[in-house]
Design an enzyme around this catalytic site. Structure first.
Site, short mmCIF file in Angstrom:
data_model
loop_
_atom_site.label_atom_id
_atom_site.label_comp_id
_atom_site.label_asym_id
_atom_site.label_seq_id
_atom_site.Cartn_x
_atom_site.Cartn_y
_atom_site.Cartn_z
CD GLU A 61 -2.69 -1.23 2.55
OE1 GLU A 61 -2.54 -0.30 3.38
OE2 GLU A 61 -3.48 -2.17 2.71
CG ASN A 62 -0.42 4.83 -1.80
OD1 ASN A 62 0.26 5.16 -2.75
ND2 ASN A 62 -1.68 4.43 -1.93
CG ASP A 75 -4.59 -1.92 -3.34
OD1 ASP A 75 -4.88 -1.58 -4.50
OD2 ASP A 75 -4.56 -1.13 -2.38
CB THR A 110 -8.47 20.26 21.18
OG1 THR A 110 -8.96 21.54 21.55
CG2 THR A 110 -8.07 20.29 19.71
NE ARG A 134 -0.03 1.29 9.07
CZ ARG A 134 -0.77 2.39 9.15
NH1 ARG A 134 -1.46 2.78 8.09
NH2 ARG A 134 -0.82 3.09 10.27
CB THR A 135 4.55 -3.28 2.55
OG1 THR A 135 4.75 -2.22 1.60
CG2 THR A 135 4.66 -4.62 1.83
CB THR A 174 -2.71 5.55 2.17
OG1 THR A 174 -1.63 4.76 2.67
CG2 THR A 174 -2.23 6.98 1.96
#
Length: 254
Positions: A8-9, A106, A181, A11-12, A129
């Site tokens: 992935e962008n 993917d 917040t 993580r793998t 992502t």
């Protein structure tokens, strides 16, 4: 033992699959600068002490990483069968969109696994992502979907442009209506994305005239555990969906 690598962008996911079961898995950072030799060193460390690799299956949403993984397979795993999931590779999943080559592999792997595990029709939600919501129709064809920003991507972007906001730990706050917040940001991220996904799925089911009771909605991705408990539409959670899709693609081609 099948070595499956889903890029992935950010993580793998690396997994070892034996007879359809994910025996081991690792999440590593995706680095587009990592060379084939560096991949070999990384995988060699992860696989130390494991059973020998008898096959390799790869998919990647990052073109430069895909190039290096091709080199990795050609040079370091040339003695075992391999498959790189990409346009033209047999998966058994018809892709009925305007330009099938644009669809991330993917997403195809996820849809393929969902059909194999749960049947059609089904909807696949991948929390990475980007947050992708993909649809397989009752005939078992991938017909497209929707793409929204990922949870981390949204929180990071907000922190970058809002002077008084910052990145916070992504965890469930005490309530939707926050008193500070940090929890306000957490509420917007967790409950907000649950509502976003539920809304998209409701619209998809209505637009495609699907039977809600016969449509499996399966979630996957590293961030899925944050949202799945808050969703009213997701019915299954499969952390290794992409790896299962790679396994099915490998089996079909070998």
């Amino acid at each position: 033992m099948l070595l499956a690598v889903a890029v992935e962008n950010t993580r793998t996911l690396v997994g070892l699959i034996f007879e359809g079961t994910v025996k081991r898995h690792w999440w590593v950072g995706t680095d587009s600068r990592r060379t084939a030799d560096e991949w070999a060193v990384l995988l060699g460390g992860l696989l130390a002490g494991e059973a020998p690799v008898s096959g390799v299956a790869v998919c990647s949403a990052v073109p430069h990483v895909l190039h290096e993984l091709r080199e990795l397979v050609a040079r370091y795993y040339a003695d075992v069968p391999s498959v790189v999931v990409e346009p033209g590779v047999k998966t058994g999943l018809p892709v009925l969109v305007d330009n099938p080559r644009e669809v991330g592999t993917d997403r195809i792997a996820n849809a393929l696994a969902a059909v194999q595990l749960y049947g059609a029709p089904c909807v696949v939600v991948d929390f990475g992502t980007a947050t992708t919501v993909d649809v397989v129709n009752p005939a078992g064809a991938f017909i497209g979907g929707a793409i929204a920003p990922g949870i981390e991507t949204s929180v990071d972007a907000l922190g970058a442009v809002a002077a008084q906001l910052r990145r916070v730990e992504l965890t469930r706050p005490r309530s939707v209506v926050a008193k500070n917040t940090v929890e306000a940001l957490q509420s917007g991220a967790i409950f907000g994305f649950a509502a976003l996904v539920d809304g998209l799925i409701t619209r998809i089911i209505a637009e495609q005239s699907l039977d809600p009771s016969a449509t499996t909605v399966v979630a996957t991705g590293a961030l899925a555990p944050l949202v799945v408990p808050e969703s009213h539409q997701i019915t299954r959670y499969e952390p290794f969906l992409t790896l299962h899709g790679l396994h099915h693609a490998f089996t079909r081609n070998h």
